[in-house]
Motif scaffolding. Structure first.
Motif, PDB file in Angstrom:
ATOM      1  N   GLY A   1       0.865  -1.165   0.000  1.00  0.00           N
ATOM      2  CA  GLY A   1       0.000   0.000   0.000  1.00  0.00           C
ATOM      3  C   GLY A   1       0.900   1.213   0.000  1.00  0.00           C
ATOM      4  N   LEU A   2       0.495   2.272   0.661  1.00  0.00           N
ATOM      5  CA  LEU A   2       1.298   3.485   0.758  1.00  0.00           C
ATOM      6  C   LEU A   2       1.378   3.925   2.208  1.00  0.00           C
ATOM      7  CD1 LEU A   2      -0.271   5.330  -2.313  1.00  0.00           C
ATOM      8  CD2 LEU A   2       2.039   4.365  -2.202  1.00  0.00           C
ATOM      9  N   ALA A   3       2.505   4.506   2.564  1.00  0.00           N
ATOM     10  CA  ALA A   3       2.690   4.982   3.933  1.00  0.00           C
ATOM     11  C   ALA A   3       1.691   6.093   4.250  1.00  0.00           C
ATOM     12  CB  ALA A   3       4.117   5.491   4.106  1.00  0.00           C
TER      13      ALA A   3
ATOM     14  N   VAL B   1      -6.277   5.377  -5.585  1.00  0.00           N
ATOM     15  CA  VAL B   1      -5.448   6.033  -4.575  1.00  0.00           C
ATOM     16  C   VAL B   1      -4.466   7.014  -5.212  1.00  0.00           C
ATOM     17  CG1 VAL B   1      -3.624   4.284  -4.536  1.00  0.00           C
ATOM     18  CG2 VAL B   1      -4.126   5.598  -2.449  1.00  0.00           C
ATOM     19  N   ALA B   2      -4.161   6.836  -6.484  1.00  0.00           N
ATOM     20  CA  ALA B   2      -3.279   7.774  -7.176  1.00  0.00           C
ATOM     21  C   ALA B   2      -3.934   9.135  -7.340  1.00  0.00           C
ATOM     22  CB  ALA B   2      -2.886   7.219  -8.539  1.00  0.00           C
ATOM     23  N   GLN B   3      -5.270   9.146  -7.412  1.00  0.00           N
ATOM     24  CA  GLN B   3      -5.995  10.405  -7.559  1.00  0.00           C
ATOM     25  C   GLN B   3      -6.517  10.927  -6.210  1.00  0.00           C
ATOM     26  OE1 GLN B   3      -6.718   7.715  -9.800  1.00  0.00           O
ATOM     27  NE2 GLN B   3      -5.213   8.667 -11.159  1.00  0.00           N
ATOM     28  N   ILE B   4      -6.907  10.020  -5.316  1.00  0.00           N
ATOM     29  CA  ILE B   4      -7.419  10.402  -3.999  1.00  0.00           C
ATOM     30  C   ILE B   4      -6.579   9.702  -2.937  1.00  0.00           C
ATOM     31  CG2 ILE B   4      -9.400  10.446  -2.444  1.00  0.00           C
ATOM     32  CD1 ILE B   4     -11.243  10.358  -4.791  1.00  0.00           C
TER      33      ILE B   4
ATOM     34  N   LEU C   1      -8.530   1.734   2.218  1.00  0.00           N
ATOM     35  CA  LEU C   1      -9.983   1.623   2.310  1.00  0.00           C
ATOM     36  C   LEU C   1     -10.573   0.551   1.397  1.00  0.00           C
ATOM     37  CD1 LEU C   1     -11.122   5.347   2.650  1.00  0.00           C
ATOM     38  CD2 LEU C   1     -10.516   3.685   4.429  1.00  0.00           C
ATOM     39  N   GLY C   2      -9.796   0.051   0.433  1.00  0.00           N
ATOM     40  CA  GLY C   2     -10.249  -1.079  -0.369  1.00  0.00           C
ATOM     41  C   GLY C   2     -11.309  -0.755  -1.398  1.00  0.00           C
ATOM     42  N   ILE C   3     -11.384   0.499  -1.860  1.00  0.00           N
ATOM     43  CA  ILE C   3     -12.358   0.872  -2.885  1.00  0.00           C
ATOM     44  C   ILE C   3     -11.742   1.850  -3.876  1.00  0.00           C
ATOM     45  CG2 ILE C   3     -14.459   0.517  -1.530  1.00  0.00           C
ATOM     46  CD1 ILE C   3     -14.446   3.540  -0.957  1.00  0.00           C
ATOM     47  N   SER C   4     -12.295   1.889  -5.071  1.00  0.00           N
ATOM     48  CA  SER C   4     -11.951   2.889  -6.083  1.00  0.00           C
ATOM     49  C   SER C   4     -13.040   2.832  -7.142  1.00  0.00           C
ATOM     50  CB  SER C   4     -10.573   2.623  -6.700  1.00  0.00           C
ATOM     51  OG  SER C   4     -10.549   1.357  -7.325  1.00  0.00           O
TER      52      SER C   4
END
Length: 216
Positions: free
Chosen positions: A43-45, A81-84, A90-93
């Motif tokens: 994921g991302l920190a 996640v790259a945009q938001i 959170l497991g959604i896009s």
């Protein structure tokens, strides 16, 4: 009785594990992605919560039609996640899909997500193919307001079968679902897959393989 309870407990734990197998489980209110961090995690920190602002959870522009002036006649606008950054953990896009008349969103897979798609405008033929050995095609024509589900990892596609632009919105069960477009991956890999491999796999002449690879 004790053995039964233990078995049920193990089943419950297994189901719980599988439910979160594709996304890290949040352990706090949010974990806004820190794009400046060099940490390597699944994921991302997280940013310091004290520096989080409303724009970390915001995206604008999904009302704008995608440019479908390309060889396949479609455009996918992602909101991951790259945009938001606030989607982290959170497991959604979601994505917006624009398809010109008789254009396609080519066969592809999402390695980390199932997808649920609803048509906002136009008519879309959609479908997915089950895994080996059946390779069964499950397909349907959707109209405005119709909904269709693509299971995780299976090859699927959309095709505009109307005479006007089609628009769909799809939600995906990952902050970063990924996409593998089959033709691009097979014929446009870097470095190229050997033509002898593709010739035997597709049972076609080497000249045909070379011609297709040259398009990518």
């Amino acid at each position: 009785m004790a053995k039964t309870f233990l078995l049920l407990s193990l089943v419950a734990l297994t189901c719980t594990y599988l439910a979160f197998a594709f996304e890290p489980k949040p352990l706090q209110d949010f974990c806004v992605a820190d794009r400046n961090s060099s940490a390597r995690v699944n994921g991302l920190a997280c940013k310091n919560p004290s520096t989080v602002v409303a724009n970390d959870f915001f995206f604008s522009g999904l009302h704008i039609a995608g440019n479908t002036s390309n060889p396949v006649g479609s455009r996918v606008t992602p909101v991951s996640v790259a945009q938001i950054p606030g989607l982290n953990t959170l497991g959604i896009s979601l994505v917006r899909v624009d398809v010109s008349p008789w254009g396609i969103n080519p066969p592809h897979t999402h390695p980390r997500a199932s997808e649920i798609l609803t048509v906002l405008e136009g008519s879309l033929e959609v479908g997915f193919v089950t895994s080996n050995p059946e390779n069964r095609l499950i397909t349907k024509v959707l109209e405005k307001g119709d909904v269709f589900v693509f299971p995780i990892g299976l090859i699927h596609f959309q095709r505009n079968v109307g005479n006007k632009n089609a628009v769909a919105i799809a939600a995906l069960s990952s902050q970063n679902p990924g996409v593998i477009t089959i033709a691009n991956a097979v014929f446009g890999s870097n470095a190229p897959i050997g033509s002898d491999v593709l010739t035997k796999a597709f049972q076609v002449d080497k000249k045909i393989v070379d011609q297709i690879q040259s398009q990518f």
